[in-house]
Scaffold this motif. Structure first.
Motif, PDB file in Angstrom:
ATOM      1  N   ALA A 352      37.058  35.057 -13.500  1.00  0.00           N
ATOM      2  CA  ALA A 352      37.221  34.634 -14.892  1.00  0.00           C
ATOM      3  C   ALA A 352      36.705  35.711 -15.845  1.00  0.00           C
ATOM      4  N   HIS A 353      35.587  36.325 -15.502  1.00  0.00           N
ATOM      5  CA  HIS A 353      35.035  37.391 -16.354  1.00  0.00           C
ATOM      6  C   HIS A 353      36.009  38.564 -16.433  1.00  0.00           C
ATOM      7  N   GLU A 354      36.559  38.924 -15.295  1.00  0.00           N
ATOM      8  CA  GLU A 354      37.560  39.996 -15.274  1.00  0.00           C
ATOM      9  C   GLU A 354      38.783  39.592 -16.091  1.00  0.00           C
ATOM     10  N   GLY A 355      39.185  38.327 -15.973  1.00  0.00           N
ATOM     11  CA  GLY A 355      40.336  37.844 -16.725  1.00  0.00           C
ATOM     12  C   GLY A 355      40.128  37.899 -18.220  1.00  0.00           C
ATOM     13  N   LEU A 356      38.908  37.593 -18.672  1.00  0.00           N
ATOM     14  CA  LEU A 356      38.622  37.643 -20.110  1.00  0.00           C
ATOM     15  C   LEU A 356      38.849  39.039 -20.666  1.00  0.00           C
ATOM     16  N   TRP A 357      38.545  40.045 -19.879  1.00  0.00           N
ATOM     17  CA  TRP A 357      38.774  41.417 -20.348  1.00  0.00           C
ATOM     18  C   TRP A 357      40.206  41.874 -20.112  1.00  0.00           C
ATOM     19  N   LYS A 358      40.853  41.333 -19.080  1.00  0.00           N
ATOM     20  CA  LYS A 358      42.253  41.701 -18.851  1.00  0.00           C
ATOM     21  C   LYS A 358      43.174  41.136 -19.929  1.00  0.00           C
ATOM     22  N   LEU A 359      42.709  40.137 -20.645  1.00  0.00           N
ATOM     23  CA  LEU A 359      43.497  39.585 -21.741  1.00  0.00           C
ATOM     24  C   LEU A 359      43.459  40.481 -22.974  1.00  0.00           C
ATOM     25  N   PHE A 360      42.785  41.598 -22.861  1.00  0.00           N
ATOM     26  CA  PHE A 360      42.755  42.630 -23.900  1.00  0.00           C
ATOM     27  C   PHE A 360      43.210  43.931 -23.268  1.00  0.00           C
ATOM     28  N   SER A 361      44.203  44.577 -23.833  1.00  0.00           N
ATOM     29  CA  SER A 361      44.766  45.789 -23.229  1.00  0.00           C
ATOM     30  C   SER A 361      44.044  47.026 -23.755  1.00  0.00           C
ATOM     31  N   LEU A 362      42.948  47.366 -23.099  1.00  0.00           N
ATOM     32  CA  LEU A 362      42.253  48.597 -23.477  1.00  0.00           C
ATOM     33  C   LEU A 362      43.153  49.805 -23.265  1.00  0.00           C
ATOM     34  N   GLU A 363      44.010  49.728 -22.254  1.00  0.00           N
ATOM     35  CA  GLU A 363      44.925  50.847 -21.993  1.00  0.00           C
ATOM     36  C   GLU A 363      45.805  51.110 -23.203  1.00  0.00           C
ATOM     37  N   ALA A 364      46.367  50.039 -23.789  1.00  0.00           N
ATOM     38  CA  ALA A 364      47.248  50.209 -24.943  1.00  0.00           C
ATOM     39  C   ALA A 364      46.476  50.719 -26.153  1.00  0.00           C
ATOM     40  N   VAL A 365      45.272  50.198 -26.359  1.00  0.00           N
ATOM     41  CA  VAL A 365      44.468  50.624 -27.510  1.00  0.00           C
ATOM     42  C   VAL A 365      44.065  52.086 -27.359  1.00  0.00           C
ATOM     43  N   VAL A 366      43.572  52.437 -26.180  1.00  0.00           N
ATOM     44  CA  VAL A 366      43.148  53.819 -25.936  1.00  0.00           C
ATOM     45  C   VAL A 366      44.324  54.776 -26.077  1.00  0.00           C
ATOM     46  N   ARG A 367      45.472  54.345 -25.590  1.00  0.00           N
ATOM     47  CA  ARG A 367      46.665  55.191 -25.697  1.00  0.00           C
ATOM     48  C   ARG A 367      47.017  55.424 -27.158  1.00  0.00           C
ATOM     49  N   GLU A 368      47.037  54.354 -27.960  1.00  0.00           N
ATOM     50  CA  GLU A 368      47.403  54.496 -29.369  1.00  0.00           C
ATOM     51  C   GLU A 368      46.347  55.281 -30.139  1.00  0.00           C
ATOM     52  N   ALA A 369      45.079  55.150 -29.754  1.00  0.00           N
ATOM     53  CA  ALA A 369      43.994  55.871 -30.431  1.00  0.00           C
ATOM     54  C   ALA A 369      43.901  57.327 -29.986  1.00  0.00           C
ATOM     55  N   ARG A 370      44.683  57.712 -28.987  1.00  0.00           N
ATOM     56  CA  ARG A 370      44.668  59.077 -28.443  1.00  0.00           C
ATOM     57  C   ARG A 370      43.249  59.499 -28.073  1.00  0.00           C
ATOM     58  N   LEU A 371      42.621  58.647 -27.319  1.00  0.00           N
ATOM     59  CA  LEU A 371      41.195  58.829 -27.070  1.00  0.00           C
ATOM     60  C   LEU A 371      40.885  60.081 -26.260  1.00  0.00           C
TER      61      LEU A 371
END
Length: 919
Positions: A352-371
């Motif tokens: 469930a803890h992993e799921g709570l974070w998987k419901l947020f796409s850090l990959e998409a955010v990091v990609r758009e932010a050009r981190l």
């Protein structure tokens, strides 16, 4: 009968290849690369007004100078004047109009119009469920949808949690407040929201602004008095659309065809399991408490009987298994089962803890932010140098290729030379030959270096040196770099070949010019990429911190509202939500990998510089904290009891029009959605015709009568016993009768239609497992045969015919008799029995007999037509199995004849539905 029937990569991450066409962007496009939007404040985009400082929501309630009373304002002169904000009726406090940000109607394209039509279920005066279905609101990127940074299901769940258990008036007030909160940034020039808005490309802002203003206007209009469930549903749809158009709620997808989904369904299920476990415990406690009442004695006895039957069945299965095992094997199996159960429990909260974070796409955010540019500055500068070197390769190649050309005179010279050569050969052989193709003709006139051959050869040497310095860029992560390195090497070899040859071919020259054309395009792309990569690192770092801080804060807040039990039990927020969020960011950067062109897993952030990462994390934490504290989880409002995503959502825009979104689930035993023999759209059209003819008030009764008739119709009598064995084993007939019961017990017309469509989809061979899933051009004006999937039906019938041949026949007959046994057991278990509740003698007045028990829970015995259909199915299954067994033994079982008869039955039903849909 017949039988069965280079993605677009992201430009922003260095490890993703970028198609050339997407590199052709205007200067300043993209987050961090849009210098015009970043370097100057756009405070002119808002109107700053006197407001109440420190209030929740900022300056949402204006005040008149010299008074403490809020002003009651009309929303806009051309829009309905009231926005419900209070639970009590009366004047409504609304925000002032803003210039140029305002709540106004603008013309929208068809793709921008909100077609989502949720259904708000009201029971006993309060909202018991919100059905949104699987349709989504418009995307800022058009039909490609893009990638949601927060899983769409969580945004919808947020709405369910908001309105559940409230009256319609209370829900309208809550949604109005939520909408104002979503708009708050438009009135604050220095807010995080406005700064993120200004980071969008100006063209993007111009496209989004009228859409956002229109959606906001639609929310207000839908919430005006009188407040209704229909108005609330419309407001919810437009509020969801508004959220989806906010900056970075959705970002461009990685693939050419748009978003493909990211496993959010399984992540949500893991999270919901925690909240639903508590809900199940509460429901059972309430049930046991209710059963203590004398009038509920019958329900208690029925429940205890079901539980005993389940326990007895489990014990019987265990006994059968033990008969097939040695004692040691039984002990080993028990141990495995215990270990598996312990493992499920051990991983219950971690999943469930992993799921709570998987419901947020850090990959998409990091990609758009050009981190990668922020946390790997040295590697980024190395890339910039490579791009600059590639530009030099392109420029030098073009400079040299300018000395190659194919003119009309050159072609004529080549033709004349070819003719002369042919004449000479003809004189020798006394034969005339056809001139060779142009590409094979030679002429020394095709290459004449302007500055002379020595200078040209020096230029070639310089090009080779530049190419060697650039190196092999095929795995650089940027397609334009790969193309330039490859084309640069190719044009060098071709020009060297032409320059060193005694004769020059038209074909070789054409190849040089072709490569030069490609290098020119690549040079233009490289220029745009170079400009984009040379963004001020400090500005890019600030923008990335804004995006990450705001989106992480929003995600954590939404998880608290949606899934309070899971958030609490898993420790999702940690001791400090800000540091917890940035720790998750650090972990993502540490562990993110991608599969390269060689099939190897490579770290995405392979040269992270600690100082740069620490600096970014510090800024992200500051943004997060500046947005305010995240409240701890509150007591759950129990919306999770209705959390299942609706397959079909039915609403009535008016008394004679219906809106149906989604499709019914396929029968058990059918993979995925299956293939519809009669097009789903045709089934929907038949319902639409019924609503137009009978109206919302009467259509429920019409569909119930149709259900009664269809239960005894040809489909059931002719095909029910002949369902594929897998579908019989999976219980399709039981599902069908449950769906029919749901239709007959429905009260609201929306429920009747939804249940009827589910019932129709479960009818024999309405949905088949065979055939393809590619769709067959469903249309509202297709011919009767165009909307009939003959190929899939034939494939399914062929599979059934194969089941009627030994050795498969034995298993088929067993599936039929087993299905009959299950139906009989279920029907008999719910057969009505005379039940009398025992009341204390002193409560029985005047010697009257004790009251009878209330009616049992609805079941197959509750409706004569349904009971008769179940009995008929049982008889048909057993009878057909007996006759097939005999025919099989006698060698007279003709599967082909049976299959042809089945096809005819299904096609007659298709014809009936088609006529109903088109009449």
């Amino acid at each position: 009968m017949s039988g069965k029937l280079k993605p677009k990569k992201d430009r922003s991450a260095e490890y993703k290849k970028k198609p050339k066409k997407d590199l052709k962007k205007k200067k300043g496009s993209g987050l961090g690369g849009r210098m015009d939007a970043i370097k100057k404040s756009r405070s002119t985009d808002v109107l700053v007004t006197d407001s109440t400082p420190g209030s929740v929501g900022g300056d949402l309630i204006p005040k008149v100078k010299g008074t403490t009373a809020p002003v009651v304002l009309p929303l806009l002169t051309n829009v309905a004047p009231e926005l419900p904000m209070l639970l009590d009726p009366g004047p409504v406090v609304v925000p002032p109009s803003r210039t140029p940000w305002q709540v106004a109607q603008h013309p929208l394209t068809d793709g921008q119009k909100v077609k989502l039509s949720p259904f708000v279920r009201v029971k006993e005066g309060r909202i018991s469920a919100l059905a949104v279905g699987r349709m989504r609101t418009p995307s800022p990127f058009g039909s490609k949808m893009g990638d949601h940074t927060a899983a769409w299901t969580t945004v919808v769940d947020d709405m369910q949690a908001l309105v559940h258990g409230k009256t319609v008036a209370e829900a309208c007030a809550a949604l109005a407040e939520r909408q104002l909160h979503a708009e708050e940034w438009t009135g604050k020039p220095d807010s995080v929201g406005m700064r993120l808005w200004n980071s969008l490309e100006e063209r993007d802002r111009d496209a989004r602004k009228p859409v956002l203003e229109t959606y906001a206007s639609e929310v207000r209009s839908a919430l005006q008095n009188p407040q209704t469930a229909e108005g609330l549903a419309k407001a919810i749809a437009h509020h969801l659309a508004y959220l989806n158009f906010l900056p970075y709620a959705t970002v461009p997808a990685k693939g050419k065809t748009g978003s493909k989904g990211s496993g959010e369904g399984s992540a949500r299920a893991a999270v919901l399991a925690v909240d639903m476990r508590l809900e199940a415990e509460r429901q059972r406690a309430e049930m046991l408490e209710a059963e203590k009442l004398p009038q509920n004695k019958a329900k208690k006895e029925a429940r205890e009987k079901r539980e005993k039957e389940a326990s007895d069945l489990a014990a019987d299965i265990e006994r059968r298994m033990q008969k097939l095992e040695t004692k040691e094997e039984t002990l080993a199996r028990h141990k495995r089962e215990e270990e598996a159960a312990a493992e499920r429990e051990r991983t219950f909260l971690p999943r469930a803890h992993e799921g709570l974070w998987k419901l947020f796409s850090l990959e998409a955010v990091v990609r758009e932010a050009r981190l990668e540019r922020v946390v790997m500055p040295t590697k980024h500068q190395d890339l910039v140098k490579k791009v600059d070197k590639a530009r030099e390769v392109s420029a030098k190649a073009l400079e040299l290729s300018n000395q190659f050309s194919i003119s009309e005179e050159m072609v004529k010279a080549a033709l004349q030379e070819s003719k002369d050569k042919n004449r000479r050969k003809s004189a020798k052989t006394d034969k005339k030959r056809t001139p060779a193709p142009l590409e094979r003709r030679k002429s020394t006139a095709l290459f004449k270096p302007v500055l002379g051959l020595p200078a040209f050869n020096k230029g070639l040497a310089d090009l080779k040196t530049l190419g060697d310095d650039l190196g092999d860029m095929r795995y650089s992560g940027y397609q334009v770099l790969a193309d330039t390195s490859t084309d640069g090497a190719a044009i060098y070899q071709k020009m060297a070949e032409v320059a060193g040859a005694k004769t020059k071919t038209v074909g070789a020259t054409k190849e040089v010019l072709r490569l030069a054309g490609q290098l020119k395009e690549e040079g233009d792309d490289l220029k745009s990429l170079y400009t984009d990569l040379n963004t001020d690192p400090g500005v890019l770092e600030d923008e990335a911190a804004l995006m990450l801080g705001q989106l992480l804060h929003e995600h954590q807040s939404r998880m608290v509202r949606n899934y309070p039990v899971a958030v609490d039990k898993t420790g999702f927020l940690g001791k400090d939500p800000a540091t917890t969020a940035t720790a998750q960011l650090r972990e993502f950067i540490r562990s993110a990998t991608y599969r390269n062109e060689l099939g190897k897993d490579v770290r995405v952030f392979d040269r992270v510089e600690k100082e740069a990462l620490d600096r970014l994390v510090e800024k992200v934490e500051k943004v997060h904290r500046d947005l305010g504290k995240i409240a701890p989880p509150a007591e759950p409002n129990r919306w999770v009891a209705t959390a299942k995503t609706a397959d079909i959502v039915v609403t009535f825009p008016n008394a004679s029009k219906i809106n149906i979104q989604g499709r019914a689930a396929a029968p058990s035993g059918v993979e995925g959605m299956g293939s519809h023999t009669t097009a789903w759209l045709t089934e929907v059209q038949a319902i639409e015709k019924a609503v137009a003819a009978h109206g919302k008030a009467k259509v429920g009764a019409v569909l119930k009568q149709q259900t009664r008739e269809e239960l005894g119709g040809e489909l059931m009598t002719g095909l029910a016993a002949l369902l594929p064995a897998d579908q019989l084993d999976a219980g399709q007939l039981g599902e069908l009768f449950d769906a029919a019961l749901a239709v007959l017990e429905s009260e609201a017309p929306e429920d009747t239609v939804r249940n009827y469509l589910a019932f129709r989809n479960l009818m024999p061979y309405a949905t088949v497992d065979a055939g393809d899933r590619g769709g067959h051009g469903e249309s509202r004006d297709g011919t009767i045969d165009e909307v009939f999937d003959k190929d899939s039906l034939n494939a399914a019938l062929q599979q059934k015919i194969d089941e009627l041949v030994q050795p498969a026949l034995t298993g088929t007959l067993k599936s039929m008799t087993d299905a009959a046994t299950v139906l009989r057991t279920t029907l008999d278990a719910t057969a009505p029995k005379p039940l009398v509740l025992a009341f204390p003698a002193d409560l029985v007045l005047g010697g009257a007999p004790p009251p009878q028990a209330g009616p049992p829970e609805p079941n197959w015995n509750s409706h004569p037509e349904l009971k008769a259909a179940v009995e008929a199915a049982i008889a048909s299954l057993n009878g057909t199995a007996d006759s097939m067994r005999t025919a099989g033994e006698n060698g007279t079982l003709d599967g082909r004849t049976i299959g042809n008869g089945m096809f005819d039955v299904r096609y007659r039903e298709h014809t009936r539905v088609f006529k109903a849909a088109r009449s």
